[in-house]
Design an enzyme around this catalytic site. Structure first.
Site, PDB file in Angstrom:
ATOM      1  N   ASP A  76      11.463   6.839   3.178  1.00 25.49           N
ATOM      2  CA  ASP A  76      12.915   6.847   2.965  1.00 25.49           C
ATOM      3  C   ASP A  76      13.351   8.303   2.920  1.00 25.49           C
ATOM      4  O   ASP A  76      13.623   8.853   1.852  1.00 25.49           O
ATOM      5  CB  ASP A  76      13.241   6.098   1.675  1.00 25.49           C
ATOM      6  N   GLU A  95       0.821  -1.231   0.000  1.00 28.79           N
ATOM      7  CA  GLU A  95       0.000   0.000   0.000  1.00 28.79           C
ATOM      8  C   GLU A  95       0.850   1.275   0.000  1.00 28.79           C
ATOM      9  O   GLU A  95       0.403   2.314  -0.476  1.00 28.79           O
ATOM     10  CB  GLU A  95      -0.939   0.001   1.202  1.00 28.79           C
ATOM     11  N   HIS A 139       3.696   1.778  -1.686  1.00 33.56           N
ATOM     12  CA  HIS A 139       3.978   2.044  -3.104  1.00 33.56           C
ATOM     13  C   HIS A 139       2.708   2.519  -3.817  1.00 33.56           C
ATOM     14  O   HIS A 139       2.736   3.449  -4.617  1.00 33.56           O
ATOM     15  CB  HIS A 139       4.434   0.762  -3.809  1.00 33.56           C
TER      16      HIS A 139
HETATM   17  P1  AMP Z   1      11.247   0.667  -2.731  1.00 30.01           P
HETATM   18  O1  AMP Z   1      10.499  -0.314  -3.566  1.00 30.01           O
HETATM   19  O2  AMP Z   1      11.490   0.219  -1.333  1.00 30.01           O
HETATM   20  O3  AMP Z   1      12.500   1.163  -3.427  1.00 30.01           O
HETATM   21  O4  AMP Z   1      10.305   1.943  -2.594  1.00 30.01           O
HETATM   22  C1  AMP Z   1       9.846   2.627  -3.735  1.00 30.01           C
HETATM   23  C2  AMP Z   1       9.215   3.915  -3.298  1.00 30.01           C
HETATM   24  O5  AMP Z   1       8.125   3.650  -2.412  1.00 30.01           O
HETATM   25  C3  AMP Z   1      10.191   4.831  -2.531  1.00 30.01           C
HETATM   26  O6  AMP Z   1       9.979   6.179  -2.932  1.00 30.01           O
HETATM   27  C4  AMP Z   1       9.775   4.615  -1.091  1.00 30.01           C
HETATM   28  O7  AMP Z   1      10.057   5.712  -0.252  1.00 30.01           O
HETATM   29  C5  AMP Z   1       8.265   4.421  -1.246  1.00 30.01           C
HETATM   30  N1  AMP Z   1       7.716   3.724  -0.079  1.00 30.01           N
HETATM   31  C6  AMP Z   1       8.139   2.540   0.446  1.00 30.01           C
HETATM   32  N2  AMP Z   1       7.432   2.229   1.551  1.00 30.01           N
HETATM   33  C7  AMP Z   1       6.563   3.246   1.746  1.00 30.01           C
HETATM   34  C8  AMP Z   1       5.558   3.531   2.731  1.00 30.01           C
HETATM   35  N3  AMP Z   1       5.318   2.706   3.742  1.00 30.01           N
HETATM   36  N4  AMP Z   1       4.849   4.672   2.608  1.00 30.01           N
HETATM   37  C9  AMP Z   1       5.088   5.530   1.587  1.00 30.01           C
HETATM   38  N5  AMP Z   1       6.015   5.328   0.618  1.00 30.01           N
HETATM   39  C10 AMP Z   1       6.744   4.207   0.705  1.00 30.01           C
END
Ligand code: AMP
Length: 291
Positions: A157, A42, A44
């Site tokens: 992040d 959720e 993402h």
């Molecule tokens: P990742 O797949 O971990 O590289 O994350 C992709 C994007 O989703 C990055 O911009 C993260 O900061 C964002 N993201 C990951 N987890 C969350 C979350 N719980 N709430 C909001 N955005 C998130």
């Protein structure tokens, strides 16, 4: 602006994506871009929904970028499930999914890197040296391939968000960076693809991360001004989890990420904690009462 859910078209070659998007851009469509490493949740999807609301065409990339993982990190076991990801993205209504191979992103002879500066020096970098170099490099490459008007990143992040904003500013990239709030599980744990690694017992213990920063926010709202007291209180809550090991717990300036000597305005609480060997991060803006 279209809001009908559609089945995303999947491409793995950058030239295919670039030629498809060229026509759309020429016809005046705005392009929203959400870079991810897949194993979507959720958090993402909240980024994807924001892009869907604000842009004509939505592109999501799914790529587990090897250059942002250190030796001994979880690159090999990072969860990958393109089929489940595609189902989730179809429900939100994404136009294009870019899922490149390593050979597409880092072909033979690849030898140019983005080296982020001061904003990337502390915190994550102390425990994951080279991480932001890999992140900035892959994000710049993706930006060049997609050519988005707007790109969406999670506040989850937080240091990464600031690294990307700095890069966009420093390289004059014509892209608006949109920050989206952290999406949490009902008990407060920030959603993360890595939460899947937690055993049921460690999942229960993982609540201490969000508990400690929400407690810090309450303390600041009721007048606490000492970063040392705040960090001590955060550490105390985290210590209630018997398998928690703190990488860092800090109260910092939200723009520079330097530690503050007193809370005289909004500050950011930053946390990285390993629970049963699973490394989790979280952060929260702490805002003192006005006046
Ligand atoms: P990742 O797949 O971990 O590289 O994350 C992709 C994007 O989703 C990055 O911009 C993260 O900061 C964002 N993201 C990951 N987890 C969350 C979350 N719980 N709430 C909001 N955005 C998130």
């Amino acid at each position: 602006m279209s809001s009908e859910p559609t089945s995303p078209r999947v491409v793995s070659r950058s030239h295919e994506l670039q030629s498809a998007l060229k026509g759309l851009r020429r016809s005046g469509q705005t392009i929203g871009f959400v870079p991810t490493m897949g194993a979507l949740h959720e958090g993402h999807l909240s980024l994807v929904r924001a892009a869907r609301r604000e842009c004509d065409t939505v592109v999501v990339s799914i790529y587990v970028n090897p250059t942002q993982f250190g030796r001994g990190e979880d690159f090999d076991r990072y969860p990958r499930n393109l089929e489940a990801d595609m189902r989730l993205l179809s429900d939100v209504g994404v136009d294009w999914v870019f899922a490149p191979t390593d050979a597409e992103m880092y072909p033979e002879g690849f030898d140019t890197w983005v080296q982020p500066g001061r904003i990337a020096e502390r915190w994550e970098n102390e425990f994951r040296p080279g991480h932001f170099r890999g992140v900035a490099t892959v994000v710049l490459k993706l930006f060049c391939m997609v050519g988005p008007d707007r790109a969406y990143f999670g506040e989850k992040d937080y240091q990464q968000l600031l690294v990307i904003r700095r890069m966009v500013e420093d390289f004059n990239l014509p892209i608006t960076i949109c920050a989206c709030p952290t999406v949490r599980e009902p008990d407060g744990l920030a959603m993360s693809s890595r939460n899947a690694y937690l055993s049921p017992e460690h999942r229960r213990q993982a609540r201490v991360l969000s508990q400690s920063i929400f407690d810090a926010a309450e303390r600041v709202a009721s007048g606490e001004r000492s970063p040392d007291n705040l960090v001590a209180a955060m550490r105390k809550i985290i210590a209630e989890a018997s398998d928690a090991v703190i990488d860092y717990a800090a109260v910092v300036d939200p723009n520079t990420l330097e530690p503050v000597s007193a809370v005289t305005g909004p500050v950011q609480a930053l946390l990285a904690v390993r629970i049963g060997g699973v490394r989790l991060i979280d952060n929260l803006r702490l805002t003192p009462p006005s006046g």
